[in-house]
Enzyme design. Structure first.
Site, PDB file in Angstrom:
ATOM      1  N   ASP A  78      37.682  63.074 -12.268  1.00 31.81           N
ATOM      2  CA  ASP A  78      36.266  63.885 -12.870  1.00 31.81           C
ATOM      3  C   ASP A  78      35.353  62.801 -13.455  1.00 31.81           C
ATOM      4  O   ASP A  78      34.561  63.159 -14.102  1.00 31.81           O
ATOM      5  CB  ASP A  78      36.762  64.701 -13.818  1.00 31.81           C
ATOM      6  CG  ASP A  78      37.636  64.488 -15.229  1.00 31.81           C
ATOM      7  OD1 ASP A  78      38.118  63.093 -15.055  1.00 31.81           O
ATOM      8  OD2 ASP A  78      37.641  65.149 -15.982  1.00 31.81           O
ATOM      9  N   GLU A  79      35.657  61.504 -13.235  1.00 29.28           N
ATOM     10  CA  GLU A  79      34.501  60.560 -13.882  1.00 29.28           C
ATOM     11  C   GLU A  79      34.936  59.189 -12.898  1.00 29.28           C
ATOM     12  O   GLU A  79      35.514  58.989 -12.268  1.00 29.28           O
ATOM     13  CB  GLU A  79      35.074  60.159 -15.338  1.00 29.28           C
ATOM     14  CG  GLU A  79      36.187  59.423 -15.377  1.00 29.28           C
ATOM     15  CD  GLU A  79      36.450  58.989 -16.778  1.00 29.28           C
ATOM     16  OE1 GLU A  79      35.476  58.422 -17.258  1.00 29.28           O
ATOM     17  OE2 GLU A  79      37.618  59.034 -17.353  1.00 29.28           O
ATOM     18  N   ASP A  88      30.649  61.870 -15.817  1.00 28.84           N
ATOM     19  CA  ASP A  88      31.676  62.498 -16.290  1.00 28.84           C
ATOM     20  C   ASP A  88      31.633  64.143 -16.464  1.00 28.84           C
ATOM     21  O   ASP A  88      30.858  64.539 -17.087  1.00 28.84           O
ATOM     22  CB  ASP A  88      32.185  62.039 -18.009  1.00 28.84           C
ATOM     23  CG  ASP A  88      33.559  62.369 -18.131  1.00 28.84           C
ATOM     24  OD1 ASP A  88      34.372  62.899 -17.565  1.00 28.84           O
ATOM     25  OD2 ASP A  88      33.854  61.957 -19.504  1.00 28.84           O
TER      26      ASP A  88
END
Length: 391
Positions: free
Chosen positions: A96-97, A6
């Site tokens: 983003d993860e 993350d």
């Protein structure tokens, strides 16, 4: 073992990476609403989704910067390439993860801890961003581990030590425990995951309902059988516009519709997708919702055809909106298929063509989304379009 990777304060970290004068300073990314805040700003109570003005009151010396979505998309693509280098099985959750399945890779690549360490180093060196990684035997616990390790951390929950790690954590660490459920549990003296785990499942069901009770009972014992799965293609593509409670006219709603359909149809063509069902989503003044849909005779990604169907749905809903108000308009196209696998339709009807759509797409791809716009949208402030995983 499973990795949950993350990126930390993603949008704000990209701004700090690209602008040296922002490093080490509180940074707020937003335009009216906070889209991201650096950890320096979070220390003052700034949080995502709050208004920028209240955020600045909390942290007056913060640097407020407008979002640069193209930069965030490029950074995300670069990070996902590193994810795919690290593991053959990657499940993206957002830009983003992601979860990475690293089981069975000890002999060829290294232990999960070694893989995670190399991944963090490569993201920092090659993309210039901090990233936190949690490692555990389940997706749920890997995500909890990354949350505990933030920012810019690495945490391995060893096999056999899962409950020892999990049970002291607050109940809010369990997926699905929001403010309402948290209040119900804490009113009964249940403040930690361990306290929830000691309750019989039947008692949790009586307190929270069948689905929530069973779900929390399983997670409190780290029972999460879900595998890491590469993301399936979307079944629908949509967009929406929140209008608030300000007065509206049919012309304004039509302009909203034009903007939304332009965006949705362009995304469909970029993803090489076509769909048959046009869906109109509405939210009224009392925040209840309604949907209306129309199925076309053949799948399409034509802006003109989708807009015509959406306009028919909106026209039929106008009497209801006049009575109940309108705080949100959304458009989606469902029943998607790959454009390459669809049987071509003979052009008996010459009133529409994909030539205009293709030409506009090329101009916007080359010169930006605002290079060409419809007359009805001139002078309107464009909606923020958050970057997404590929459609």
């Amino acid at each position: 073992m499973i990795l949950h990777a993350d990126l930390d304060a993603f949008f704000a970290s990209v701004e700090q990476r690209d602008h040296a004068h922002l490093r080490g300073r509180p940074v707020i990314v937003g335009a009216g609403v906070v889209l991201a805040a650096s950890y320096e700003a979070k220390a003052y109570g700034v949080r995502t989704a709050m208004g920028v003005r209240p955020a600045v009151r909390l942290c007056p010396h913060a640097a407020v910067v407008p979002p640069r979505f193209s930069a965030y998309s490029e950074a995300s693509k670069a990070v996902f390439r590193l994810f795919e280098d690290a593991s053959p099985v990657v499940e993206g959750m957002s830009i983003d993860e992601a979860f990475l399945d690293v089981r069975g890779m000890e002999r060829s690549i290294g232990s999960p801890l070694e893989i995670a360490t190399r991944l963090r180093a490569r993201v920092r060196e090659e993309v210039g961003l901090p990233i936190t990684v949690g490692i555990a035997r389940t997706k749920f616990l890997a995500k909890v581990a990354s949350a505990v390790a933030k920012p810019d951390g690495l945490l391995l929950v060893p096999a056999g030590g899962e409950l020892e790690f999990l049970h002291p954590l607050p109940v809010e660490a369990l997926w699905g425990v929001g403010p309402v459920t948290s209040r119900k549990l804490r009113e009964r003296g249940l403040g930690t995951v361990g306290q929830v785990a000691r309750l019989p499942e039947e008692l949790l069901v009586s307190m929270l309902g069948r689905a929530s009770g069973r779900h929390l009972h399983a997670l409190a014992h780290n029972l999460d059988p879900r595998p890491v799965q590469p993301r399936r293609r979307r079944g629908s593509i949509g967009s929406q516009h929140a209008r608030g409670r300000r007065p509206w006219t049919p012309g304004e709603l039509d302009a909203d519709l034009v903007s939304l359909v332009d965006r949705v149809a362009r995304r469909m063509r970029a993803a090489n997708r076509v769909g048959r069902t046009v869906v109109l989503r509405l939210r009224f003044d009392d925040f209840t919702r309604a949907t209306r849909s129309h199925t076309l005779p053949f799948p399409t990604a034509s802006t003109e055809l989708v807009l015509a169907a959406a306009r028919e749905l909106l026209a039929a809903a106008l009497p209801l909106l006049a009575e109940r108000g309108c705080t949100l308009v959304g458009v989606a196209v469902a029943n998607l298929e790959n454009a390459d696998t669809v049987q071509l339709v003979l052009p008996f009807d010459r009133r529409w063509s994909d030539a205009l759509d293709n030409a506009l797409d090329e101009v916007r791809d080359r010169f930006g989304s605002g290079a060409v716009t419809r007359g009805v949208l001139v002078g309107r402030r464009p909606d923020l379009t958050m970057p997404l995983l590929p459609d």
